[in-house]
Design a protein around this motif. Structure first.
Motif, short mmCIF file in Angstrom:
data_model
loop_
_atom_site.label_atom_id
_atom_site.label_comp_id
_atom_site.label_asym_id
_atom_site.label_seq_id
_atom_site.Cartn_x
_atom_site.Cartn_y
_atom_site.Cartn_z
N LEU A 192 0.84 -1.16 -0.03
CA LEU A 192 0.08 -0.01 0.07
C LEU A 192 0.95 1.19 -0.09
O LEU A 192 1.87 1.39 0.65
CB LEU A 192 -0.91 0.02 1.30
N PRO A 193 0.58 2.32 -0.79
CA PRO A 193 1.34 3.48 -0.72
C PRO A 193 1.57 4.02 0.75
O PRO A 193 0.48 4.43 1.34
CB PRO A 193 0.52 4.57 -1.58
N GLY A 194 2.77 4.13 1.12
CA GLY A 194 2.95 4.64 2.44
C GLY A 194 2.72 3.61 3.52
O GLY A 194 2.76 4.19 4.69
N GLY A 195 2.22 2.43 3.14
CA GLY A 195 1.83 1.66 4.16
C GLY A 195 2.57 0.26 4.35
O GLY A 195 3.66 0.26 3.73
N VAL A 253 -2.57 -0.37 -5.45
CA VAL A 253 -1.49 -0.88 -4.73
C VAL A 253 0.07 -0.78 -5.42
O VAL A 253 -0.08 -0.65 -6.64
CB VAL A 253 -1.30 -2.36 -4.33
N MET A 254 1.23 -0.54 -4.67
CA MET A 254 2.44 -0.41 -5.53
C MET A 254 2.81 -1.73 -5.73
O MET A 254 2.76 -2.77 -5.07
CB MET A 254 3.27 0.41 -4.46
N VAL A 255 3.55 -1.94 -6.81
CA VAL A 255 4.23 -3.22 -7.26
C VAL A 255 5.55 -3.12 -7.47
O VAL A 255 6.20 -2.26 -8.06
CB VAL A 255 3.75 -3.37 -8.87
N LEU A 256 6.41 -4.01 -6.55
CA LEU A 256 7.92 -3.83 -6.53
C LEU A 256 8.65 -4.94 -6.66
O LEU A 256 7.89 -5.91 -6.27
CB LEU A 256 8.29 -3.27 -5.02
#
Length: 358
Positions: free
Chosen positions: A253-256, A353-356
């Protein structure tokens, strides 16, 4: 015929077929059922005679060295013979004479097609699995293994053989070298004989997981199993024309907090695929023996379930695929993923959601 007629000429005519091992190796009960008395059998097995005593109560009807198949058949006849009170076979009986006995261990793996164990004829020992109540001793080239829980055998030709997982556990139980154990377990998964989870489960039930020779081999087994499953997943996407996902990523989650890793993710559809290649090293407690123990709760399973529930609340569909399903029904699994991708248009938009990379 007269008193001077050679005994061999007075024997009943036996239906011997050079290509049929079941007619070249017979038990004493089978010989009696064919009209050959114990005295006649003994006379044929005298030095220089045409027969030989292969195992207690088992005879090879030629004088040469036994082949691997003859030793195998003889081992099953020896281990499968009924108790003394039930050894009188009905006249004309053609039963194979194996009873509930089955081949296990390294010999079974050779029959299953494992290349690392060598040819059947080169093995010095044949392990045979029997019920715990049987009163049999290991003898010559036969090692008798007793169990309280007989598995359902598979047939390799006409030979009853323990399933691969059980044969592996029985083979590993007699090995002290980690390299030998690693070679067997790796081949089992790499060549598609079985899945890692079922192997580890069998090793756990046999109480072998804590052995020094097994610990590192299980790590190699799981790594090999995951590599094979990932290769099948890549092949599924290519062969069935699925959109190309991003592979092996971490969702966050961004910032999470992090949401966990997935094996494939389609950002535009909010669909993730997770390979369930877990093989928990659970401990067996309670009842003594190979089976019947109480399995501890698997924390790894609980963590995976919590991750899926969290992603589901965020609108991300998680498709869980197992290595076994990918091996046995790749087309069906492709349909499952395709259906999930098509259903994305009918769902509420997922949370961002961010994908890393992971």
């Amino acid at each position: 015929m007269t008193q001077n007629t050679p005994l061999s000429a007075r024997l009943p005519r036996l239906p011997l077929h050079p290509g049929d091992v079941t007619q070249r190796v017979l038990s004493a009960a089978q010989l009696r059922a064919r009209g050959v008395s114990a005295a006649q059998t003994s006379a044929q097995c005298l030095p220089g005679g045409p027969w030989q005593h292969l195992l207690p109560g088992v005879y090879l009807l030629n004088p040469g060295p036994p082949t691997g198949q003859e030793r195998l058949h003889g081992a099953l006849l020896y281990a499968g013979r009924p108790p003394v009170s039930a050894r009188r076979s009905p006249a004309g009986s053609t039963d194979a004479g194996y009873g509930e006995a089955m081949v296990t261990g390294v010999a079974a793996l050779a029959l299953h097609g494992f290349t690392s164990v060598g040819e059947l004829g080169a093995l010095h020992r044949i392990d045979v699995l029997v019920a715990r109540t049987r009163r049999l001793r290991s003898t010559r080239f036969v090692e008798v293994l007793r169990t309280a829980s007989m598995p359902v055998p598979v047939r390799v030709g006409e030979v009853p053989v323990a399933p691969v997982e059980r044969a592996l556990a029985d083979a590993v139980a007699g090995m002290a070298e980690a390299a030998d154990v690693r070679r067997l377990l790796t081949e089992a998964v790499r060549d598609g004989h079985c899945e890692p989870a079922s192997v580890v489960r069998e090793l756990s039930e046999a109480k072998l997981l804590a052995r020094p020779a097994v610990v590192g081999a299980v790590d190699a087994l799981l790594a090999e199993g995951r590599a094979v499953a990932e290769a099948r997943l890549y092949a599924m996407v290519r062969e069935y024309g699925l959109p190309e996902p991003v592979w092996n990523v971490e969702l966050r989650l961004p910032g999470g907090p992090g949401l966990g890793g997935v094996d494939a993710y389609w950002p535009d559809h909010a669909v993730a695929v997770e390979l369930d290649s877990r093989a928990p090293r659970h401990a067996v407690h309670g009842v003594s023996g190979r089976r019947g123990g109480r399995v501890q709760e698997d924390p790894q399973w609980s963590a995976c379930a919590a991750k899926r529930e969290h992603l589901d609340r965020l609108g991300v569909t998680v498709v869980r695929l197992t290595p076994r399903k990918l091996r046995e029904a790749l087309d069906q699994q492709a349909t499952v993923v395709r259906t999930a991708l098509m259903a994305a248009a009918d769902r509420e938009p997922a949370a961002y959601v961010m994908v890393l990379p992971r």
